[in-house]
Scaffold this motif. Structure first.
Motif, PDB file in Angstrom:
ATOM      1  N   LEU A 115       0.831  -1.207   0.000  1.00 40.18           N
ATOM      2  CA  LEU A 115       0.000   0.000   0.000  1.00 40.18           C
ATOM      3  C   LEU A 115       0.867   1.260   0.000  1.00 40.18           C
ATOM      4  N   SER A 116       1.906   1.261   0.821  1.00 43.26           N
ATOM      5  CA  SER A 116       2.787   2.423   0.905  1.00 43.26           C
ATOM      6  C   SER A 116       3.557   2.638  -0.396  1.00 43.26           C
ATOM      7  N   GLY A 117       4.112   1.564  -0.937  1.00 47.58           N
ATOM      8  CA  GLY A 117       4.908   1.661  -2.159  1.00 47.58           C
ATOM      9  C   GLY A 117       4.098   2.072  -3.367  1.00 47.58           C
ATOM     10  N   ARG A 118       2.911   1.500  -3.528  1.00 51.70           N
ATOM     11  CA  ARG A 118       2.072   1.821  -4.682  1.00 51.70           C
ATOM     12  C   ARG A 118       1.615   3.270  -4.639  1.00 51.70           C
ATOM     13  N   ALA A 119       1.276   3.735  -3.448  1.00 57.62           N
ATOM     14  CA  ALA A 119       0.836   5.123  -3.311  1.00 57.62           C
ATOM     15  C   ALA A 119       1.971   6.082  -3.659  1.00 57.62           C
ATOM     16  N   LEU A 120       3.200   5.738  -3.225  1.00 58.58           N
ATOM     17  CA  LEU A 120       4.341   6.606  -3.536  1.00 58.58           C
ATOM     18  C   LEU A 120       4.607   6.639  -5.040  1.00 58.58           C
ATOM     19  N   ASP A 121       4.458   5.505  -5.709  1.00 65.02           N
ATOM     20  CA  ASP A 121       4.684   5.440  -7.154  1.00 65.02           C
ATOM     21  C   ASP A 121       3.743   6.377  -7.912  1.00 65.02           C
ATOM     22  N   LYS A 122       2.546   6.590  -7.368  1.00 64.34           N
ATOM     23  CA  LYS A 122       1.551   7.435  -8.027  1.00 64.34           C
ATOM     24  C   LYS A 122       1.574   8.880  -7.523  1.00 64.34           C
ATOM     25  N   ALA A 123       2.413   9.144  -6.534  1.00 62.32           N
ATOM     26  CA  ALA A 123       2.411  10.451  -5.877  1.00 62.32           C
ATOM     27  C   ALA A 123       3.070  11.523  -6.742  1.00 62.32           C
ATOM     28  N   THR A 124       2.650  12.755  -6.502  1.00 64.77           N
ATOM     29  CA  THR A 124       3.301  13.916  -7.086  1.00 64.77           C
ATOM     30  C   THR A 124       4.468  14.312  -6.188  1.00 64.77           C
ATOM     31  N   SER A 125       5.529  14.829  -6.770  1.00 68.43           N
ATOM     32  CA  SER A 125       6.708  15.229  -6.004  1.00 68.43           C
ATOM     33  C   SER A 125       6.319  16.148  -4.846  1.00 68.43           C
ATOM     34  N   GLY A 126       6.784  15.804  -3.633  1.00 71.59           N
ATOM     35  CA  GLY A 126       6.493  16.604  -2.449  1.00 71.59           C
ATOM     36  C   GLY A 126       5.221  16.222  -1.727  1.00 71.59           C
ATOM     37  N   ASP A 127       4.503  15.225  -2.231  1.00 75.96           N
ATOM     38  CA  ASP A 127       3.245  14.794  -1.611  1.00 75.96           C
ATOM     39  C   ASP A 127       3.466  14.251  -0.198  1.00 75.96           C
ATOM     40  N   LEU A 128       2.428  14.344   0.606  1.00 75.35           N
ATOM     41  CA  LEU A 128       2.337  13.663   1.894  1.00 75.35           C
ATOM     42  C   LEU A 128       1.049  12.855   1.856  1.00 75.35           C
ATOM     43  N   LEU A 129       1.184  11.520   1.846  1.00 79.86           N
ATOM     44  CA  LEU A 129       0.035  10.637   1.700  1.00 79.86           C
ATOM     45  C   LEU A 129      -0.092   9.738   2.920  1.00 79.86           C
ATOM     46  N   VAL A 130      -1.327   9.549   3.370  1.00 82.49           N
ATOM     47  CA  VAL A 130      -1.603   8.652   4.484  1.00 82.49           C
ATOM     48  C   VAL A 130      -2.733   7.727   4.066  1.00 82.49           C
ATOM     49  N   ASN A 131      -2.461   6.421   4.081  1.00 81.64           N
ATOM     50  CA  ASN A 131      -3.458   5.445   3.669  1.00 81.64           C
ATOM     51  C   ASN A 131      -3.588   4.337   4.704  1.00 81.64           C
ATOM     52  N   PHE A 132      -4.830   4.015   5.045  1.00 82.60           N
ATOM     53  CA  PHE A 132      -5.107   2.880   5.913  1.00 82.60           C
ATOM     54  C   PHE A 132      -5.612   1.728   5.059  1.00 82.60           C
ATOM     55  N   SER A 133      -5.577   0.543   5.627  1.00 80.84           N
ATOM     56  CA  SER A 133      -6.128  -0.627   4.959  1.00 80.84           C
ATOM     57  C   SER A 133      -7.499  -0.287   4.365  1.00 80.84           C
ATOM     58  N   PRO A 134      -7.827  -0.800   3.177  1.00 77.88           N
ATOM     59  CA  PRO A 134      -9.123  -0.502   2.550  1.00 77.88           C
ATOM     60  C   PRO A 134     -10.310  -0.737   3.479  1.00 77.88           C
ATOM     61  N   SER A 135     -10.161  -1.638   4.422  1.00 76.49           N
ATOM     62  CA  SER A 135     -11.248  -1.902   5.368  1.00 76.49           C
ATOM     63  C   SER A 135     -11.330  -0.843   6.459  1.00 76.49           C
ATOM     64  N   LEU A 136     -10.317   0.061   6.499  1.00 73.06           N
ATOM     65  CA  LEU A 136     -10.261   1.073   7.552  1.00 73.06           C
ATOM     66  C   LEU A 136     -10.209   2.486   6.986  1.00 73.06           C
ATOM     67  N   VAL A 137     -10.671   2.661   5.761  1.00 73.57           N
ATOM     68  CA  VAL A 137     -10.594   3.959   5.103  1.00 73.57           C
ATOM     69  C   VAL A 137     -11.309   5.015   5.927  1.00 73.57           C
ATOM     70  N   ASN A 138     -10.651   6.175   6.099  1.00 72.21           N
ATOM     71  CA  ASN A 138     -11.230   7.271   6.854  1.00 72.21           C
ATOM     72  C   ASN A 138     -11.184   8.524   5.985  1.00 72.21           C
ATOM     73  N   THR A 139     -12.353   8.943   5.480  1.00 68.69           N
ATOM     74  CA  THR A 139     -12.422  10.081   4.565  1.00 68.69           C
ATOM     75  C   THR A 139     -11.980  11.374   5.227  1.00 68.69           C
ATOM     76  N   ASP A 140     -12.389  11.570   6.485  1.00 65.66           N
ATOM     77  CA  ASP A 140     -12.025  12.809   7.187  1.00 65.66           C
ATOM     78  C   ASP A 140     -10.512  12.969   7.281  1.00 65.66           C
ATOM     79  N   LEU A 141      -9.801  11.897   7.601  1.00 64.07           N
ATOM     80  CA  LEU A 141      -8.348  11.966   7.718  1.00 64.07           C
ATOM     81  C   LEU A 141      -7.717  12.241   6.354  1.00 64.07           C
ATOM     82  N   SER A 142      -8.259  11.640   5.305  1.00 62.46           N
ATOM     83  CA  SER A 142      -7.724  11.855   3.958  1.00 62.46           C
ATOM     84  C   SER A 142      -7.824  13.321   3.563  1.00 62.46           C
ATOM     85  N   ILE A 143      -8.961  13.947   3.854  1.00 57.77           N
ATOM     86  CA  ILE A 143      -9.150  15.361   3.529  1.00 57.77           C
ATOM     87  C   ILE A 143      -8.238  16.228   4.394  1.00 57.77           C
ATOM     88  N   SER A 144      -8.147  15.909   5.669  1.00 55.38           N
ATOM     89  CA  SER A 144      -7.286  16.670   6.576  1.00 55.38           C
ATOM     90  C   SER A 144      -5.831  16.604   6.139  1.00 55.38           C
TER      91      SER A 144
END
Length: 216
Positions: A115-144
């Protein structure tokens, strides 16, 4: 054959932004500062790390509730240029299952690494990404997190340095930061306000509360 037990952990994958533009001297200083910083995080949080490809590194946090504070500590330290030329990071933090933990992270297995590696591969330079297991997705945290990245990207080096000490020292009194940076408390207060320190503190609180709900 007995089935392997998996455990929830956090994996942080990082790339140094525009590392090829650094001079040999600057690059050496950055890598020295990075290794010292990662050693301090390993001692403090019990995490393990590995540097690879010259400008990338990965960290495994057995206690995923502390991973976000460490992520910001690393980001702000390098962004502020505390011990080297200022550099920015592309960061992908993932919380998910770990099936196999090895001293060498490249030999470890688990959904958190994927999950961490795939997200980084798709990231834009300088991004800060936080991902939880698909079963634990939290929309509020993603927006924050989007707002948090926007806030951090706009910091001056001085603001990043003040915010680094604020986060790393767990929201100390302003006089403590003032003594470290040899500044007045009034200037520290101004930098903390402009850096959105209270908002960052609230974000970390929300992250930890989400982790507590997962554990519960």
């Amino acid at each position: 054959m007995a089935q392997r037990k998996s455990k929830m952990m956090a994996v942080l994958t990082n790339d140094i932004v525009e590392s090829t533009k650094l001079s040999t001297h600057e690059y050496t200083k950055v890598m020295t500062a990075l290794k010292q910083l990662l050693e301090s995080q390993a001692e403090r949080y019990g995490c393990t790390y590995e540097i690879f490809r010259g400008d990338s590194f990965q960290i495994l946090y057995p206690d995923y509730s502390v991973a976000m504070q460490s992520t910001l500590t690393i980001r702000l330290n390098l962004q502020a240029g505390i011990s080297c030329s200022p550099v920015k990071l592309t960061q992908s933090l993932a919380v998910d299952k770990i099936l196999k933990q090895s001293d060498k992270l490249g030999n470890s297995l688990g959904e958190a690494f994927i999950l961490s590696g795939r997200a980084l591969d798709k990231a834009t330079s300088g991004d800060l990404l936080v991902n939880f297991s698909p079963s634990l997705v939290n929309t509020d945290l993603s927006i924050s997190t989007l707002f948090l990245r926007y806030l951090l990207d706009g910091l001056t080096e001085k603001q990043a340095k003040v915010l680094f000490y604020y986060i790393d020292l767990n929201s100390p009194e302003q006089k403590n930061i003032a003594e470290i940076m040899r500044m007045t408390r009034q200037n520290i207060a101004t930098h903390l306000k402009r850096s959105g320190a209270e908002l960052v503190k609230a974000y970390l609180k929300g992250y930890r509360e989400l982790c507590m709900r997962i554990e519960g």
